[in-house]
Design a protein around this motif. Structure first.
Motif, PDB file in Angstrom:
ATOM      1  N   LYS A   1      93.150   1.618-122.607  1.00  0.00           N
ATOM      2  CA  LYS A   1      92.516   2.250-121.453  1.00  0.00           C
ATOM      3  C   LYS A   1      91.256   3.007-121.866  1.00  0.00           C
ATOM      4  O   LYS A   1      90.264   3.015-121.140  1.00  0.00           O
ATOM      5  N   ILE A   2      91.301   3.657-123.008  1.00  0.00           N
ATOM      6  CA  ILE A   2      90.120   4.389-123.482  1.00  0.00           C
ATOM      7  C   ILE A   2      88.949   3.434-123.694  1.00  0.00           C
ATOM      8  O   ILE A   2      87.806   3.715-123.310  1.00  0.00           O
ATOM      9  N   ALA A   3      89.241   2.250-124.249  1.00  0.00           N
ATOM     10  CA  ALA A   3      88.190   1.255-124.481  1.00  0.00           C
ATOM     11  C   ALA A   3      87.642   0.730-123.149  1.00  0.00           C
ATOM     12  O   ALA A   3      86.427   0.544-122.988  1.00  0.00           O
ATOM     13  N   ILE A   4      88.524   0.510-122.171  1.00  0.00           N
ATOM     14  CA  ILE A   4      88.088   0.013-120.864  1.00  0.00           C
ATOM     15  C   ILE A   4      87.233   1.062-120.147  1.00  0.00           C
ATOM     16  O   ILE A   4      86.213   0.741-119.532  1.00  0.00           O
ATOM     17  N   LEU A   5      87.646   2.315-120.224  1.00  0.00           N
ATOM     18  CA  LEU A   5      86.882   3.391-119.591  1.00  0.00           C
ATOM     19  C   LEU A   5      85.501   3.509-120.221  1.00  0.00           C
ATOM     20  O   LEU A   5      84.490   3.664-119.513  1.00  0.00           O
ATOM     21  N   ASP A   6      85.445   3.431-121.524  1.00  0.00           N
ATOM     22  CA  ASP A   6      84.146   3.503-122.209  1.00  0.00           C
ATOM     23  C   ASP A   6      83.251   2.342-121.773  1.00  0.00           C
ATOM     24  O   ASP A   6      82.057   2.532-121.500  1.00  0.00           O
ATOM     25  N   HIS A   7      83.820   1.155-121.665  1.00  0.00           N
ATOM     26  CA  HIS A   7      83.051  -0.008-121.241  1.00  0.00           C
ATOM     27  C   HIS A   7      82.517   0.180-119.819  1.00  0.00           C
ATOM     28  O   HIS A   7      81.342  -0.092-119.534  1.00  0.00           O
ATOM     29  N   ALA A   8      83.364   0.654-118.908  1.00  0.00           N
ATOM     30  CA  ALA A   8      82.962   0.829-117.512  1.00  0.00           C
ATOM     31  C   ALA A   8      81.840   1.848-117.386  1.00  0.00           C
ATOM     32  O   ALA A   8      80.879   1.641-116.625  1.00  0.00           O
ATOM     33  N   ASN A   9      81.917   2.939-118.128  1.00  0.00           N
ATOM     34  CA  ASN A   9      80.875   3.957-118.051  1.00  0.00           C
ATOM     35  C   ASN A   9      79.556   3.450-118.655  1.00  0.00           C
ATOM     36  O   ASN A   9      78.477   3.724-118.137  1.00  0.00           O
ATOM     37  N   ARG A  10      79.652   2.685-119.733  1.00  0.00           N
ATOM     38  CA  ARG A  10      78.432   2.173-120.375  1.00  0.00           C
ATOM     39  C   ARG A  10      77.698   1.178-119.494  1.00  0.00           C
ATOM     40  O   ARG A  10      76.469   1.101-119.513  1.00  0.00           O
ATOM     41  N   PHE A  11      78.425   0.400-118.725  1.00  0.00           N
ATOM     42  CA  PHE A  11      77.810  -0.635-117.903  1.00  0.00           C
ATOM     43  C   PHE A  11      77.592  -0.186-116.460  1.00  0.00           C
ATOM     44  O   PHE A  11      77.172  -0.998-115.620  1.00  0.00           O
ATOM     45  N   ALA A  12      77.856   1.062-116.150  1.00  0.00           N
ATOM     46  CA  ALA A  12      77.743   1.530-114.757  1.00  0.00           C
ATOM     47  C   ALA A  12      76.343   1.303-114.187  1.00  0.00           C
ATOM     48  O   ALA A  12      76.189   0.763-113.081  1.00  0.00           O
ATOM     49  N   ASP A  13      75.315   1.711-114.910  1.00  0.00           N
ATOM     50  CA  ASP A  13      73.956   1.584-114.382  1.00  0.00           C
ATOM     51  C   ASP A  13      73.515   0.126-114.254  1.00  0.00           C
ATOM     52  O   ASP A  13      72.711  -0.213-113.378  1.00  0.00           O
ATOM     53  N   ALA A  14      74.051  -0.741-115.112  1.00  0.00           N
ATOM     54  CA  ALA A  14      73.646  -2.147-115.086  1.00  0.00           C
ATOM     55  C   ALA A  14      74.468  -2.975-114.100  1.00  0.00           C
ATOM     56  O   ALA A  14      74.102  -4.119-113.805  1.00  0.00           O
ATOM     57  N   ARG A  15      75.528  -2.402-113.589  1.00  0.00           N
ATOM     58  CA  ARG A  15      76.462  -3.196-112.788  1.00  0.00           C
ATOM     59  C   ARG A  15      75.814  -3.765-111.517  1.00  0.00           C
ATOM     60  O   ARG A  15      76.062  -4.906-111.134  1.00  0.00           O
ATOM     61  N   ALA A  16      74.972  -2.986-110.851  1.00  0.00           N
ATOM     62  CA  ALA A  16      74.336  -3.466-109.624  1.00  0.00           C
ATOM     63  C   ALA A  16      73.493  -4.699-109.906  1.00  0.00           C
ATOM     64  O   ALA A  16      73.473  -5.655-109.117  1.00  0.00           O
ATOM     65  N   GLY A  17      72.789  -4.703-111.030  1.00  0.00           N
ATOM     66  CA  GLY A  17      71.980  -5.859-111.392  1.00  0.00           C
ATOM     67  C   GLY A  17      72.829  -7.094-111.652  1.00  0.00           C
ATOM     68  O   GLY A  17      72.496  -8.200-111.207  1.00  0.00           O
TER      69      GLY A  17
END
Length: 506
Positions: free
Chosen positions: A37-53
């Motif tokens: 879960k820690i790895a998934i949370l880190d991934h989600a936060n890192r890609f948050a700004d790029a997700r819309a693109g």
């Protein structure tokens, strides 16, 4: 395509189920995150700004996804989406009250900016503390792809029961396990946003997990052969080809609709038996005599359809002869069985609505089985089936039998629920569900002179659990059949085409 989740809801105290409102359990302590879960949370936060693109690049796929979800979830519903990401899918459903939950604080912050009219909460849906902090109920709980990021899918689904009522539907959308290698290859080539390692779940796995968690699968569907537009060919393939037997097994997307069995209610106390009758004088008194007292409050509505044999006068005589029965008489304003049935349904007072054809080929003695199947929660739309048990000689002509069996297969495929007989006159549902069905009738329009398909298609659109109840089909003892095998057979073929475009090819 994948997000994680958390969970929230709100509900007035008077709307909560009685068992849930009687006492408030203590709020559990927050659950520690697993290394995954820690790895998934880190991934989600890192890609948050790029997700819309990334979402814009996959706009065609997300549009296909939303198209089917809008069919399953009518606008104006109270919707909770778990794993909402930026909230775009939730917003596309046009909920009257929409709550989105996601594991990522960064994505929730963006969702609040993009969709200020919706409510967004950051939290882990597998954490009992998150779930204990929210109240329901919702009409729909949507879990789109998030199921792939969970540590314990069964336990997660179990935790959703307090957010449900009898009418709540859980909708789970996920990618086919057969596509998993292709999706990972697309990530490697930079064609898809990178994803953490996902649970690989087949449609059968999802149904099994739901059942283990006391959720009853209502129906499932597989769609989307092409995640790409392909100059219009993608839409054609997804609409017309991905739903065909055989090809559907290759579809990218699969969906499961389920209901909470812990919220099943046996609160029905009364029933209305509607008996449409046209030239059925000889069957009126036997109908009353043969209806058993299967509940303490039974209303019988005879609705007469412009008879020439004195049927209405016989109804008046029978009502006077049975003063201890609650018998009401009506004359239908228009023509056709559908007009008669729905006119009587609108006037009925029973918690449960039942149709009994006045020819009595469906023995009235069988009605207690229908009532119990609904009262017990085994089904929400109980459909009689004449084609399971051997029937009386002469009860159904051979060509009618072949046609009925053929149409039962077609409609089972169209509706994603098993139907062994679509034209049995006896159908049973709650009055509250009939009112919801009636409110959504504009989607199909006035297309059905029989009324059977108004009810069948409406029940499918509401995602009601359908149960086929076998009956022993009897030969008619009075009068003549009012079915024209060729004229009505042609009408049934038109029903198949109509259903294909309104229910399947969407």
């Amino acid at each position: 395509m994948t997000e994680l989740d958390g969970q929230v809801l709100q509900q007035d105290e008077h709307e909560r189920p009685a068992a849930a409102a009687s006492e408030t359990p203590p709020t559990p302590a927050p659950k520690a995150l697993s290394p995954r879960k820690i790895a998934i949370l880190d991934h989600a936060n890192r890609f948050a700004d790029a997700r819309a693109g990334w979402r814009d690049r996959a706009a065609f796929f997300h549009g296909e996804d939303a198209c089917y979800l809008r069919f399953l979830i009518p606008p104006g519903s109270r919707v909770l989406e778990i794993g909402c990401g930026l909230g775009d899918t939730l917003a596309s459903l046009q909920p009257s009250y929409g709550v989105g939950i996601d594991f990522s604080e960064a994505q929730i912050a963006l969702a609040r900016t993009r969709h200020p009219n919706l409510t967004f909460v950051a939290g882990d849906a597998e954490d009992p503390a998150t779930l204990a902090a929210v109240t329901g109920p919702f009409d729909v709980i949507l879990v789109l792809d998030t199921i792939g990021s969970l540590d314990d899918c069964q336990q997660f689904i179990e935790h959703l029961h307090p957010l449900c009522t009898r009418e709540t539907r859980l909708v789970i959308g996920y990618f086919s396990h057969l596509w998993y290698p292709l999706l990972k290859a697309a990530e490697a080539m930079g064609l898809r946003m990178p994803q953490p390692e996902q649970n690989v779940l087949s449609p059968a796995d999802l149904r099994n997990l739901a059942q283990l968690a006391d959720f009853d699968p209502v129906k499932s569907e597989q769609r989307v052969l092409s995640p790409l537009r392909l100059y219009g060919l993608g839409r054609f393939a997804n609409r017309f080809l991905s739903v065909l037997p055989g090809l559907r097994a290759l579809a990218l997307r699969h969906y499961l609709v389920a209901r909470s069995m812990r919220c099943v209610s046996d609160d029905v106390r009364s029933a209305t038996v509607v008996i449409p009758a046209r030239n059925e004088r000889g069957n009126i008194e036997p109908a009353v005599q043969r209806i058993a007292e299967f509940c303490s409050d039974i209303e019988i509505i005879f609705i007469e359809g412009h008879s020439r044999d004195g049927t209405y006068e016989e109804m008046e005589r029978v009502r006077a002869a049975f003063p201890d029965h609650d018998i009401k008489l009506m004359r239908q304003p228009g023509k056709g069985k559908a007009d008669a049935v729905f006119t009587a349904f609108d006037a009925a007072r029973g918690d449960v609505l039942m149709i009994l054809d006045a020819d009595l080929t469906m023995p009235p003695e069988q009605l207690p089985k229908f009532f119990e199947a609904l009262r017990s929660g085994k089904g929400e739309f109980i459909n009689g089936s004449r084609l399971v048990y051997p029937m009386d000689e002469g009860a159904m002509r051979f060509l009618n039998l072949i046609a009925n069996k053929t149409f039962s297969y077609l409609f089972s495929w169209l509706l994603n629920q098993r139907y062994t007989d679509t034209l049995c006159g006896t159908k049973v549902l709650r009055r509250s569900d009939y009112l919801r069905l009636k409110a959504g009738k504009a989607y199909f329009g006035d297309f059905d002179p029989f009324g059977d398909f108004d009810l069948i298609f409406g029940a499918s659109k509401l995602n009601l659990k359908t149960i086929d109840l076998p009956i022993r089909y009897a030969a008619r003892s009075y009068g003549e059949t009012q079915i024209s095998r060729f004229r009505h057979g042609w009408m049934l073929l038109k029903m198949v085409v109509f259903a294909f475009f309104k229910i399947k090819a969407i």
